[in-house]
Scaffold this motif. Structure first.
Motif, PDB file in Angstrom:
ATOM      1  N   GLY A  74      25.732 -39.258  80.668  1.00  0.00           N
ATOM      2  CA  GLY A  74      25.850 -38.390  79.186  1.00  0.00           C
ATOM      3  C   GLY A  74      25.153 -37.055  79.307  1.00  0.00           C
ATOM      4  N   THR A  75      24.447 -36.548  80.252  1.00  0.00           N
ATOM      5  CA  THR A  75      24.057 -35.030  80.210  1.00  0.00           C
ATOM      6  C   THR A  75      24.954 -34.142  81.234  1.00  0.00           C
ATOM      7  OG1 THR A  75      22.471 -35.753  82.109  1.00  0.00           O
ATOM      8  CG2 THR A  75      21.795 -35.993  80.024  1.00  0.00           C
ATOM      9  N   ASN A  76      25.927 -34.870  81.808  1.00  0.00           N
ATOM     10  CA  ASN A  76      26.762 -34.209  82.653  1.00  0.00           C
ATOM     11  C   ASN A  76      28.176 -34.703  82.588  1.00  0.00           C
ATOM     12  OD1 ASN A  76      28.128 -33.114  85.187  1.00  0.00           O
ATOM     13  ND2 ASN A  76      26.053 -32.775  86.112  1.00  0.00           N
ATOM     14  N   VAL A  77      29.112 -33.743  82.244  1.00  0.00           N
ATOM     15  CA  VAL A  77      30.397 -34.233  82.042  1.00  0.00           C
ATOM     16  C   VAL A  77      31.097 -34.738  83.212  1.00  0.00           C
ATOM     17  CG1 VAL A  77      32.731 -33.578  81.095  1.00  0.00           C
ATOM     18  CG2 VAL A  77      30.512 -32.585  80.237  1.00  0.00           C
ATOM     19  N   THR A  78      30.895 -34.194  84.386  1.00  0.00           N
ATOM     20  CA  THR A  78      31.640 -34.627  85.665  1.00  0.00           C
ATOM     21  C   THR A  78      30.733 -35.653  86.420  1.00  0.00           C
ATOM     22  OG1 THR A  78      30.817 -32.775  86.920  1.00  0.00           O
ATOM     23  CG2 THR A  78      33.066 -32.631  85.633  1.00  0.00           C
ATOM     24  N   GLU A 106      34.948 -30.017  90.602  1.00  0.00           N
ATOM     25  CA  GLU A 106      34.022 -29.883  89.628  1.00  0.00           C
ATOM     26  C   GLU A 106      33.247 -28.991  89.634  1.00  0.00           C
ATOM     27  OE1 GLU A 106      31.785 -32.923  92.290  1.00  0.00           O
ATOM     28  OE2 GLU A 106      34.160 -32.648  91.729  1.00  0.00           O
ATOM     29  N   LYS A 119      28.064 -38.991  87.338  1.00  0.00           N
ATOM     30  CA  LYS A 119      27.861 -40.437  87.090  1.00  0.00           C
ATOM     31  C   LYS A 119      26.599 -40.883  87.361  1.00  0.00           C
ATOM     32  CE  LYS A 119      32.886 -41.866  87.685  1.00  0.00           C
ATOM     33  NZ  LYS A 119      33.035 -42.186  86.023  1.00  0.00           N
ATOM     34  N   LYS A 128      29.257 -43.523  83.178  1.00  0.00           N
ATOM     35  CA  LYS A 128      29.255 -41.895  82.844  1.00  0.00           C
ATOM     36  C   LYS A 128      27.801 -41.216  82.669  1.00  0.00           C
ATOM     37  CE  LYS A 128      33.781 -41.814  80.830  1.00  0.00           C
ATOM     38  NZ  LYS A 128      34.648 -41.546  79.415  1.00  0.00           N
TER      39      LYS A 128
END
Length: 698
Positions: free
Chosen positions: A369-373, A125, A375, A367
Motif C-alpha cells: 500500500g505504500t509503494n505502487v510497484t 519501475e 509487493k 500489493k
C-alpha cells in the motif's frame, strides 16, 4: 536510379566513378555453401531462411547450433547421406515458445560494474525502496561470481550514463563497498558460518542474514543517491546487495528441503524476493515455482517445494485457506497470455507433487500500500495439492490450474491479513475496542484502544499530544538554511544534505537509509515544502497503530500495517524536563542512558545526541509512551535535530530495525542508566521473553 548496373555485369571499359552503383546490404546476399571435395560446384541455393532444416546440410558445409545435437537424426530415409559421416545428426526442430521466457528487465547486479550478467536486464519501475516481481518467470537471475573486492582492487574509473539534460548515473566503484560489507559481516557474526548451522539454520541466523541484507541494501541506495544516480537508471540495490551476500556465503538454510524451513515463522513478511532466497524459503529469484529436480530429490521426477503468488498471471485467486494457483510459462504480452502453457518445469513438478502428496510452502505476494510497484511477501505455511486441471484463460490460451489446501493446525498467516482488511473496510468489527480513536483527532490516522484480555477499561488519564514540548529550546549554531523550493535533493550543495555528511538520510519512500549519531532534518526556516524528503518525522503518522492490553506487561503498541525495516513509526512526545524524572514516573525517555548500537560503526562509539534530552510522557504524550521494553527489540530510536536561524529542537524518532508483521508488538530497549545516578530508576523484572533477555530493565 538511372542505368543501374546489373548484379552480374562486368564493365569492359574504364569505370566512371561518378555513377552510383546498386549496392545490396549483406543481409540480402545469398550464403555460399562450399562444395564437397571432388565434386563440382552446385548451383547457388535460394536465400537462407531462419528455420530448422529438414534435410542434411549441403556437401562440405559445417553443421552449427542450434540444429546440432545428440538426438536422433531427422534425415528422411529416402535421402542419401551423400557420404558425410553421421556424427552430428540434426535434432528435431524446437518451437520458439519452448525456450525460456526472457526475464523482465532488471538492471545489472554485479558489483564490479563490468556489464550486465547473463539473464538480467534493465528495470522499468521507479527506483525506490520497493520491488516488483513477476512470479511467472523461470529463474532469470544469474549470481555474479565475481567478488566485489575485485572491482575495488582494479580501481576502475567512475562510469557515467547520460540520458537527458540532468540524468546522470555514476558508478560508486571508487567506494570500498567490500570493506563495508566485511565490517557488517564481522559485526553480526556472519563470517565463516558453521556449515551444519548454515544448512539447517535457526531463527537467530535467519534474522541476522535478513537484517544485514537490509542494512547493506539501504547503504548502497544512499551511496548511489550521493553520486547523483537518477531513479530508474541506477542498478538495483536489492539485487546487488543480495549478490554480494551470496558471494560472501552469508545466507541461511542452504539445504534444499520439502516442508517448513527452520528459522522462518508463519506470518513473517519480506519486501524483496532476494530475502526469500537468502532465508532459504524460496530459491529462484524470479520464478514463482521452486522445485527439486531428480538429481537433488533422488527421485525420478521433479517435486515442487514452494510457490510464490505474485499476480503474474491473469486468473490467480485465493480464498483464505484454499489457493487456486495458475501455472507458469506461456508467452505474455501486456500481462496477458498469448500462447498456451506447457506441462514442463514447475508445472510438471506441481503435477507430480499432486500425486506424491508432499507439502508445498506457500508465500503470498500482496500489493504494498505504500509503494505502487512494490509487493509484500507473506509466508503462509505449508499446503497440499488436491486437484489440477486446464482451462481457458481470459486471453483464450490454456492455463494450468492447481488447487492447494492449507494444512490444518498452523498459526494464522494470510487469514490475519484478511481479518485486518475487513476491519478497515468495516465488514467486521475489531473485537475488544474500547475507544475508536485514542487521539481524539490529533493524529493523521485514528488509533484505537483495544482490550480483549481482561476487564481493564484503559490506561491512567493523560493528555494526548503529538509533539514534543520544550520549556527552553537549544541555541542554534546559526548554520545556513536550505532554499530548496522543490525539496532537498541528493548530490547537491544543499546545507541540510551537507549537515548529514553529504547524504540524505531518507529514501524517496521515507525509509531511513543509515543509522547516524544524529539526523539533521529541515527546520522551520528552510524554504523546502512540507513534503520534502528530509522532513519524514514531521509529516505525522503513516501507520494504523493500536494500543492494546497485553497479558502481563500492561498496555502495549502494535500496528495493523506491515512495517518495513527503516520505516519511521512515531516520535516520543511529551514534556522535556531538566532536573531528572521522578522515581515513580514510568513514562520517561532518557537519552543519557547507554544503548546498544544497531549498526556497529568503525569507531564503536555509542549513538549520542548532541544535547542530553529527558522526556516525560506521564501527563502529556503520544502513542510512543505505550511502547514496552525488550532486550531483543524490533524498534530503535534516533535523535533528530531541526534547526532554524535562532534555535534548534531535538526530537526522538522511532524506526523499525527489521520487517515487522501486522499485530506484532513494537518494542525498544530502554537502555542502562548512568552509574553515577544514585536516585535513578530501579531495576524491574523483564518479561520480554526473548532469547537474549537480561532478566531486568530500568
Amino acid at each position: 536510379m538511372e542505368d543501374n548496373l546489373g548484379s552480374d555485369s562486368v564493365p569492359s571499359g574504364p569505370i566512371d566513378k561518378s555513377r552510383v552503383m546498386t549496392v545490396k546490404p549483406l543481409r540480402c546476399l545469398v550464403p555460399v555453401f562450399p562444395s564437397h571435395s571432388g565434386s563440382s560446384a552446385s548451383p547457388q541455393a535460394p536465400p537462407f531462411a531462419f528455420g530448422a532444416p529438414t534435410a542434411p546440410f549441403p556437401p562440405g558445409a559445417a553443421q552449427f547450433f542450434p540444429f546440432v545435437g545428440s538426438h536422433e537424426s531427422q534425415t528422411p530415409a529416402s535421402v542419401p547421406n551423400q557420404g558425410i559421416p553421421d556424427t552430428n545428426p540434426i535434432v528435431s526442430p524446437v518451437p520458439l515458445n519452448s525456450f525460456r521466457t526472457p526475464a523482465p528487465p532488471v538492471p545489472p547486479v554485479n558489483t564490479s560494474g563490468r556489464g550486465r550478467p547473463k539473464g538480467s536486464t534493465k528495470s522499468h519501475e521507479p527506483y525506490d525502496d520497493g520491488y516488483m516481481q513477476n512470479g511467472g518467470y523461470e529463474n532469470g537471475f544469474t549470481i555474479d561470481t565475481e567478488d566485489s573486492s575485485d572491482a575495488t582492487r582494479r580501481k576502475r574509473k567512475a562510469r557515467k550514463i547520460v540520458k537527458g539534460p540532468e540524468a546522470v548515473a555514476v558508478s560508486n566503484s571508487e567506494v570500498d563497498i567490500d570493506e563495508m560489507v566485511n565490517h557488517l559481516l564481522r559485526s553480526f557474526n556472519l563470517v565463516d558460518i558453521n556449515t551444519s548451522l548454515q544448512a539447517d539454520s535457526d531463527r537467530d541466523l535467519v534474522q541476522r542474514v535478513v537484517l544485514v541484507y537490509n542494512l547493506l541494501r539501504r547503504k548502497i541506495m544512499q551511496l548511489d543517491d550521493a553520486k547523483g544516480i537518477i531513479p530508474g537508471i541506477s542498478r538495483r540495490a536489492d539485487l546487488r546487495s543480495g549478490t554480494i551476500l551470496m558471494n560472501k556465503g552469508a545466507r541461511a538454510n542452504t539445504r534444499r528441503r520439502i516442508g517448513a524451513v527452520p528459522g522462518v515463522n508463519i506470518g513473517d513478511v519480506f519486501f524483496f524476493r532476494m530475502e526469500l532466497c537468502l532465508a532459504g524459503l524460496h530459491a529462484p529469484i524470479m520464478a514463482g515455482i521452486d522445485y527439486l529436480n531428480s538429481k537433488v530429490s533422488g527421485d525420478e521426477e521433479p517435486i515442487a517445494v514452494s510457490i510464490v503468488t505474485s499476480g503474474g498471471y491473469e486468473d490467480d485467486g485465493d480464498d483464505g485457506e484454499v489457493l487456486i494457483y495458475s501455472g507458469q510459462g506461456g508467452g505474455q504480452r501486456n500481462d496477458k497470455l498469448i500462447t498456451d502453457q506447457k506441462l514442463e518445469r514447475g508445472n510438471l513438478a506441481l503435477e507430480k507433487s499432486l500425486h506424491k502428496g508432499n507439502e508445498v510452502r506457500v508465500v503470498r505476494g500482496l500489493k504494498d500500500g505504500t509503494n505502487v510497484t512494490g509487493k509484500i511477501y507473506v509466508y503462509d505455511g505449508v499446503y497440499k495439492l488436491h486437484e489440477s486441471w486446464i482451462e481457458k484463460g481470459k486471453s483464450g490460451c490454456n492455463v494450468f490450474k492447481y488447487k492447494l489446501i492449507r494444512v490444518a493446525g498452523q498459526p494464522e498467516g494470510f487469514m490475519l491479513w484478511k481479518s485486518i482488511q475487513q476491519w478497515r473496510d468495516g465488514v467486521t468489527a475489531r473485537v475488544g475496542v474500547i475507544l475508536p480513536d485514542l487521539t481524539s483527532g490529533a493524529e493523521n490516522l485514528p488509533i484505537c484502544l483495544v482490550n480483549d484480555v481482561d476487564s481493564e477499561k484503559g490506561p491512567a488519564y493523560f493528555t494526548y499530544s503529538s509533539s514534543l514540548k520544550f520549556a527552553k529550546p537549544f541555541r542554534s549554531s546559526k548554520s545556513s538554511i536550505c532554499r530548496c523550493s522543490n525539496g532537498c535533493q541528493p548530490a547537491t550543495n544543499c546545507p541540510c544534505v551537507e549537515k548529514n555528511g553529504g547524504y540524505l538520510p531518507y529514501s524517496i519512500g521515507g525509509v531511513l537509509l543509515s543509522h547516524n549519531s544524529v539526523i539533521h532534518e529541515c527546520g522551520s526556516s528552510c524554504l523546502c515544502p512540507s513534503t520534502c524528503r528530509n522532513r519524514v518525522s514531521q509529516t505525522g503518522l503513516k501507520l494504523h497503530l493500536e494500543v492494546f492490553r497485553t497479558k502481563d506487561k500492561g498496555w502495549g503498541l502494535r500496528s495493523w500495517d506491515p512495517i518495513r525495516a527503516g520505516a519511521f513509526i512515531c516520535e516520543y512526545a511529551g514534556d522535556v524536563i531538566e532536573n531528572g524524572s521522578d522515581s515513580d514516573d514510568e513514562y520517561v525517555f532518557d537519552s543519557t542512558r547507554s544503548f546498544e548500537a544497531l549498526e556497529p560503526i568503525p569507531t564503536d562509539e555509542p549513538v549520542k545526541p548532541p544535547f542530553p534530552v529527558i522526556v516525560s510522557a506521564k501527563n502529556k504524550g503520544n502513542v510512543g509512551r505505550f511502547m514496552n521494553h525488550s532486550c531483543l527489540p524490533n524498534v530503535c530510536w534516533q535523535p533528530i535535530l531541526r534547526e532554524n536561524e535562532e534555535e534548534c529542537h531535538l526530537h526522538i524518532g522511532f524506526y523499525a530495525i527489521k520487517h515487522i508483521p501486522p499485530l506484532q508488538e513494537l518494542t525498544y530497549d530502554y537502555g542502562i542508566p548512568q552509574a553515577e545516578k544514585k536516585n535513578g530508576p530501579q531495576r524491574k523484572k523483564c518479561l520480554c521473553g526473548s532469547t537474549k533477555c537480561r532478566g531486568y530493565f530500568y
